[in-house]
Design a protein around this motif. Structure first.
Motif, mmCIF file in Angstrom:
data_model
loop_
_atom_site.group_PDB
_atom_site.id
_atom_site.type_symbol
_atom_site.label_atom_id
_atom_site.label_comp_id
_atom_site.label_asym_id
_atom_site.label_seq_id
_atom_site.Cartn_x
_atom_site.Cartn_y
_atom_site.Cartn_z
ATOM 1 N N LEU A 189 17.039 -6.780 -24.522
ATOM 2 C CA LEU A 189 16.829 -7.712 -25.621
ATOM 3 C C LEU A 189 18.048 -7.648 -26.516
ATOM 4 N N LEU A 228 19.735 -8.919 -29.526
ATOM 5 C CA LEU A 228 19.525 -9.720 -30.734
ATOM 6 C C LEU A 228 20.846 -10.169 -31.354
ATOM 7 N N ILE A 246 26.731 0.493 -25.056
ATOM 8 C CA ILE A 246 25.976 1.313 -26.003
ATOM 9 C C ILE A 246 24.507 1.414 -25.612
ATOM 10 N N SER A 294 24.535 2.368 -20.882
ATOM 11 C CA SER A 294 25.103 3.664 -20.527
ATOM 12 C C SER A 294 24.749 4.730 -21.555
ATOM 13 N N LEU A 295 24.806 4.359 -22.825
ATOM 14 C CA LEU A 295 24.591 5.370 -23.868
ATOM 15 C C LEU A 295 23.171 5.332 -24.429
ATOM 16 N N ARG A 296 22.355 4.412 -23.939
ATOM 17 C CA ARG A 296 20.918 4.420 -24.190
ATOM 18 C C ARG A 296 20.519 4.340 -25.648
ATOM 19 N N ALA A 297 21.322 3.681 -26.442
ATOM 20 C CA ALA A 297 20.932 3.512 -27.841
ATOM 21 C C ALA A 297 19.842 2.447 -27.923
ATOM 22 N N ASN A 298 19.175 2.395 -29.060
ATOM 23 C CA ASN A 298 18.107 1.425 -29.263
ATOM 24 C C ASN A 298 18.665 -0.002 -29.233
ATOM 25 N N ASN A 313 17.319 -2.962 -30.206
ATOM 26 C CA ASN A 313 17.163 -3.780 -31.411
ATOM 27 C C ASN A 313 18.278 -3.486 -32.397
ATOM 28 N N VAL A 314 18.496 -2.187 -32.620
ATOM 29 C CA VAL A 314 19.472 -1.794 -33.637
ATOM 30 C C VAL A 314 20.875 -2.193 -33.198
ATOM 31 N N THR A 315 21.198 -1.945 -31.923
ATOM 32 C CA THR A 315 22.526 -2.305 -31.435
ATOM 33 C C THR A 315 22.730 -3.814 -31.486
ATOM 34 N N LEU A 327 21.391 -5.909 -33.573
ATOM 35 C CA LEU A 327 21.631 -6.315 -34.961
ATOM 36 C C LEU A 327 23.036 -5.950 -35.394
ATOM 37 N N ALA A 328 23.504 -4.766 -34.953
ATOM 38 C CA ALA A 328 24.884 -4.374 -35.273
ATOM 39 C C ALA A 328 25.856 -5.380 -34.667
ATOM 40 N N ILE A 388 11.370 -6.259 -37.334
ATOM 41 C CA ILE A 388 12.685 -6.871 -37.586
ATOM 42 C C ILE A 388 12.535 -7.856 -38.744
ATOM 43 N N ILE A 415 17.911 -1.976 -41.097
ATOM 44 C CA ILE A 415 17.362 -1.444 -39.848
ATOM 45 C C ILE A 415 18.350 -0.459 -39.238
ATOM 46 N N THR A 416 19.627 -0.833 -39.268
ATOM 47 C CA THR A 416 20.624 0.090 -38.723
ATOM 48 C C THR A 416 20.726 1.340 -39.601
ATOM 49 N N TRP A 450 17.781 3.593 -38.731
ATOM 50 C CA TRP A 450 17.889 4.180 -37.404
ATOM 51 C C TRP A 450 18.962 5.263 -37.369
ATOM 52 N N LEU A 483 28.910 1.033 -37.205
ATOM 53 C CA LEU A 483 27.567 1.073 -36.629
ATOM 54 C C LEU A 483 27.639 1.376 -35.135
ATOM 55 N N PHE A 484 28.551 0.695 -34.428
ATOM 56 C CA PHE A 484 28.671 0.922 -32.986
ATOM 57 C C PHE A 484 28.974 2.389 -32.707
ATOM 58 N N LEU A 513 26.010 4.601 -33.471
ATOM 59 C CA LEU A 513 24.937 4.413 -32.490
ATOM 60 C C LEU A 513 25.280 5.123 -31.189
ATOM 61 N N ALA A 514 26.541 4.968 -30.778
ATOM 62 C CA ALA A 514 26.949 5.535 -29.501
ATOM 63 C C ALA A 514 26.921 7.055 -29.542
ATOM 64 N N PHE A 542 24.048 9.457 -28.295
ATOM 65 C CA PHE A 542 23.932 9.794 -26.877
ATOM 66 C C PHE A 542 24.499 11.181 -26.595
#
Lengths: 326, 363
Positions: free
Chosen positions: A34, A36, A91, A94-98, A100-102, A104-105, B94, B287-288, B291, B336-337, B340-341, B344
Motif C-alpha cells: 500500500l 500512500l 525501505i 527489503s528493510l520491512r518498515a511500516n 503507511n508511514v513510509t 506518507l514520508a 490515517i 504519523i511519522t 512511528w 524520515l526515510f 525509518l530504514a 531494520f
C-alpha cells in the motif's frame, strides 16, 4: 446535447491523470504494497516530465520533434515515479518498515521534490516555464485527422482527445489482461493475497513486489506529467495537482482493484471534479467536490458488508512479509 | 538440474537489542540524513555547512524564530500523541488530518457565534470541549465500521480527511464567510483567542500535559493494557474476555478527541481563524513522528522539535540563500526515510553465509 458531450469530453480530459495514478497504484497494491505516496509520485512525475520536455526543446531549438519530446516527457515522468517508489520499495520490502508511514514520508518528500524542481526551473529560467505552442499542441491535440473528429455526435468523443487518453486505455486493457490472464499476473496476485503461500510455491516474493511497486510508481508518475502537459497547459501548477494523488488512492478502491474499471472510474471521477462548473444544481460547489470521496467510502463500506471475495482488497495489503516470521 | 545455491546472506530477528547499540544506529542514520541533505545543497551549488548553519539560526537563533519553531512543533506533538494509542492497537488511523479539521470546526462554531455573549475563559473552555467532541465523533465513524464489519480503516480514515476538508471549504465560501465573496472566515474575536504564555499560545502547556497523560495512560492503565493486548493479538484479547469492538471505538474516540483539541489550538491559538488547510499536513507528518518515536511520548517531543526545526529553518533558506521553500519537505523526507530504514538494522541481524563459523565461535 452539446452540453452533455462537452461534459463527457471534459470529464475524460480531467480523469486521465487520475487513470494513470490509479493504474499505477493498482499494480502496486496487487503485490500487497500500500503505497500512500502516490501524491508525491505524481508531483515528481509532473515536474520532471515538464522539465524533460522543456529542456529537450531548449536544446533542440527549432528542429524540435514533437514525438521525441513526448517520449522524453513520458520517460522522465516514469523514471521520476519509479525512483520515488524504489525508495519506498527498499525501505518497506527489503528493510520491512511500516508501509503507511513510509508512504506518507514519500508523499512529503515527493511533493517537496516536485515543487522544488518546478520552482527551481522557474527561477533559473527567469520567471516563466512554458514550451512552445507547437509542442503544446502536440501534447494537447488529438492524434487523429480532423475529418474523423467532425463526425457528428461521436466524432469528438471518440477521436477528439489527447494521445494520453488512448495510451491510458490501452495500458489499462493490457494491465487487466496481464493481472487476470497471465501466469505472471497470477503470481503477482498470489503475492498480494498470501505471500507465505506464494513463497512456498517457489515464487520470488521480493522480485514481484519490487517490480510491481516500481513499475506502478512510474505509471503514477506519468499521471502527474499528463496533468501538467494537458490540463495545466504545460506550465508548472502545483495547486492544480494537489490532491489528485489522494484521489487516485480513492479511485483504486472504487475500481475494486481492477485496472479496466479505472477507465470508466476515472471518467466518473473526472466528471465529479468538474460537474460544478457545468451543471447548476442547488448544492454548493464545494459539496460537489467531496462527492468522489463520499462515493468511495460508500463503495468501501459496501464491499466490506457484502464480503464478496472478488471485491476485497488484496489480503496482505499493507503488511510486510518476512519469511522467518511465518 | 540447477545446482543449489547458498544465499549470500540471511536475516535473523534480533532478540534483545542493547539500548546503546540501538541509539548508536539511530545516531548513525541521523548523521547519514544530514550527509545526504548536505550532498543536495552541494549539488545545488551551496555550501552545506552554511545551509545547515542557516537552518539552525533560522529556527533557533532569535527569540521570534524560536517561538515560531515551537508553534510548529506543538500541533505535531499533540497529534503524534493522539495517534499513538491507535497505532499501538494496530489500528492505522490515517485520519488525524480530518480529525484536526473537525475539531477546528467545532471550536470555530462557538468562536463565531458566542464570542460576545460569554466571558473569555468560559468561551475558550466550551470551544475546547466542542473541538474534542467533534474530533472524537469524526473518528468514531471509521471505528464503528472497523469494529462491526472489518472495513479497512486505513482507506476509510483517509477518505474521511477530504470530506471534512471539503466541508470547511464550503463553510468558508458559504455560511461562515466574512466579507461576501472573500471566501474567508473572519478572524476570531479576542475573547476566542488562546492566551499566550512566554510568547507562544498556551497550547504548548496543554500538549506537555497530554504527553504525561498518554505516557501514564499507555503504560499504567487498564485501558493501555487492553490496547497493547489487542495490538499484539486480537484473538488473545477476545479469549481473555475483552470487548475488542468497544476498545476500538473508545481508543479512536480518544485519539480523535485529542486531534480535535489540536485543531482547536491551531484555529484559536495560531491562526485565529478557520480555513480549509488548518491541519496543513500535520496529521500526516505526525504519523511519522509517532512511528519514529516507537510510540514513546517523550521521544515524540524530540522528534517533533527536530521536524519543526527543519521546517522553520529550511523555510528561511529562501530569503537567505534563494533556495525554494520546498527544500524543507525534501530534507524532512530524507530524514524520515533514513530514520525509518534504520529500525531494520536495530531489529534484524544480517548473517553472511561465509561468516557462520566465525559467529558460532563467538556465540
Amino acid at each position: 446535447m452539446n452540453a452533455v458531450i462537452a461534459l463527457i469530453f471534459n470529464a475524460i480530459l480531467n480523469g486521465t491523470p487520475l487513470m494513470y495514478g490509479t493504474m499505477g497504484e493498482i499494480l502496486t497494491e496487487k503485490s500487497g504494497n500500500l503505497n500512500l505516496g502516490v501524491e508525491g509520485l505524481m508531483y515528481m512525475g509532473g515536474a520532471l516530465g515538464l522539465a524533460g520536455a522543456f529542456y529537450y526543446e531548449k536544446a533542440a531549438g527549432a528542429g524540435v520533434n514533437g514525438l521525441l519530446a513526448m517520449v522524453i516527457a513520458i520517460a522522465c515522468a516514469f523514471l521520476a515515479g519509479a525512483l520515488g517508489s524504489l525508495i519506498f520499495s527498499v525501505i518497506t520490502i527489503s528493510l520491512r518498515a511500516n508501509q503507511n508511514v513510509t508512504g506518507l514520508a514519500l508523499a512529503i518528500f515527493g511533493t517537496g521534490v516536485g515543487q522544488f524542481v518546478g520552482e527551481y526551473m522557474r527561477t533559473m529560467e527567469g520567471g516563466y516555464i512554458a514550451v512552445s505552442n507547437e509542442l503544446k499542441n502536440f501534447f494537447q491535440n488529438a492524434p487523429f485527422p480532423q475529418t474523423l473528429q467532425n463526425i457528428p455526435v461521436v466524432g469528438k468523443l471518440l477521436f477528439g482527445h489527447n494521445i494520453f487518453v488512448y495510451l491510458g486505455v490501452l495500458l489499462a486493457l493490457a494491465m487487466g489482461f496481464f493481472i487476470s490472464r497471465t501466469r505472471w499476473g497470477l503470481n503477482l496476485r498470489s503475492v498480494g493475497e498470501s505471500p507465505a503461500t506464494a513463497d512456498a510455491a517457489g515464487i520470488n516474493i521480493a522480485r514481484y513486489k519490487y517490480l510491481a511497486t516500481v513499475m506502478g510508481g512510474g505509471i503514477s508518475g506519468i499521471g502527474g506529467m499528463v496533468y501538467i502537459m494537458t490540463i495545466a497547459g504545460c506550465v508548472w501548477n502545483h495547486e492544480g495537482l494537489a490532491g489528485v494523488g489522494w484521489l487516485a488512492v480513492a479511485l483504486v478502491i472504487f475500481c475494486l482493484w481492477r485496472p479496466v474499471n479505472a477507465i470508466w472510474g476515472s471518467v466518473l471521477f473526472g466528471a465529479l471534479m468538474i460537474l460544478y462548473l457545468r451543471v447548476q444544481l442547488p448544492i454548493p460547489s464545494e459539496i460537489y467536490k467531496i462527492l468522489p470521496y463520499v462515493v468511495t467510502l460508500v463503495v468501501l463500506i459496501f464491499t466490506s458488508l457484502r464480503k464478496k471475495r472478488e471485491d476485497q482488497p488484496p489480503e496482505s495489503l499493507g503488511i510486510a512479509y518476512f519469511r522467518e516470521e511465518r | 538440474m540447477r545446482s543449489h545455491r547458498e544465499p549470500l546472506f540471511h536475516l535473523a530477528k534480533q532478540g534483545d537489542v542493547s539500548g546503546r547499540r540501538a541509539w548508536a544506529i539511530r545516531l548513525a542514520s541521523f548523521v547519514l540524513a544530514i550527509f545526504i541533505g548536505g550532498l543536495i545543497f552541494l549539488f545545488l551549488g551551496h555550501n552545506p555547512f552554511r545551509a545547515y548553519g542557516e537552518i539552525i539560526t533560522g529556527s533557533l537563533g532569535r527569540k521570534t524564530a524560536l517561538r515560531q519553531t515551537i508553534k510548529i512543533a506543538v500541533p505535531l506533538l499533540g497529534t503524534a500523541l493522539a495517534i499513538a494509542p491507535c497505532f499501538k492497537m494496530r489500528f492505522w488511523n490515517i485520519g488525524a488530518e480530518g480529525q484536526i479539521t473537525a475539531g477546528a470546526i467545532g471550536a470555530t462554531f462557538f468562536a463565531l457565534n458566542y464570542a460576545n455573549r460569554l466571558p473569555s475563559p468560559l468561551l475558550l473552555t466550551i470551544m475546547g470541549l466542542s473541538g474534542v467532541l467533534c474530533g472524537a465523533l469524526w473518528a468514531l465513524i471509521p471505528a464503528i465500521f472497523k469494529a462491526r464489519w472489518g472495513t479497512n480503516e486505513t482507506l476509510f480514515t483517509l477518505m474521511m480527511n477530504y470530506i471534512v476538508i471539503g466541508m470547511v471549504k464550503y463553510l468558508q465560501g458559504g455560511p461562515w464567510e466574512g466579507k461576501p465573496g472573500s471566501q474567508i472566515i473572519p478572524n476570531f474575536n479576542n475573547a476566542a483567542v488562546l492566551p499566550k504564555v512566554l510568547g507562544v499560545h498556551c497550547g504548548w502547556i496543554m500538549v506537555l500535559i497530554l504527553t504525561l497523560f498518554i505516557f501514564i495512560y499507555m503504560n499504567y492503565s487498564k485501558h493501555g493494557y487492553e490496547i497493547s493486548v489487542i495490538g499484539e493479538s486480537p484473538k488473545t484479547a477476545r479469549y481473555a474476555g475483552m470487548d475488542v469492538g468497544r476498545v476500538t471505538r473508545r481508543t479512536m474516540m480518544l485519539s480523535g478527541g485529542m486531534c480535535g483539541l489540536v485543531g482547536y489550538m491551531v484555529a484559536s491559538g495560531a491562526n485565529m481563524t478557520l480555513y480549509h488547510n488548518v491541519a496543513d499536513g500535520v496529521g500526516f507528518t505526525a504519523i511519522t513522528v509517532a512511528w519514529l518515536s516507537q510510540l514513546n511520548p517523550f521521544a515524540m517531543i524530540a522528534i517533533s522539535l527536530l521536524l519543526a526545526i527543519l521546517d522553520k529553518g529550511a523555510g528561511t533558506l529562501q530569503t537567505a540563500m534563494q533556495v525554494p521553500t520546498s527544500i524543507s519537505d525534501i530534507i524532512t523526507g530524507i530524514f524520515l526515510f533514513c530514520m525509518l530504514a534504520c529500525e531494520f538494522f536495530i531489529n534484524y541481524r544480517i548473517l553472511f553465509s561465509g561468516g557462520r563459523k566465525k559467529e558460532a565461535k563467538e556465540g
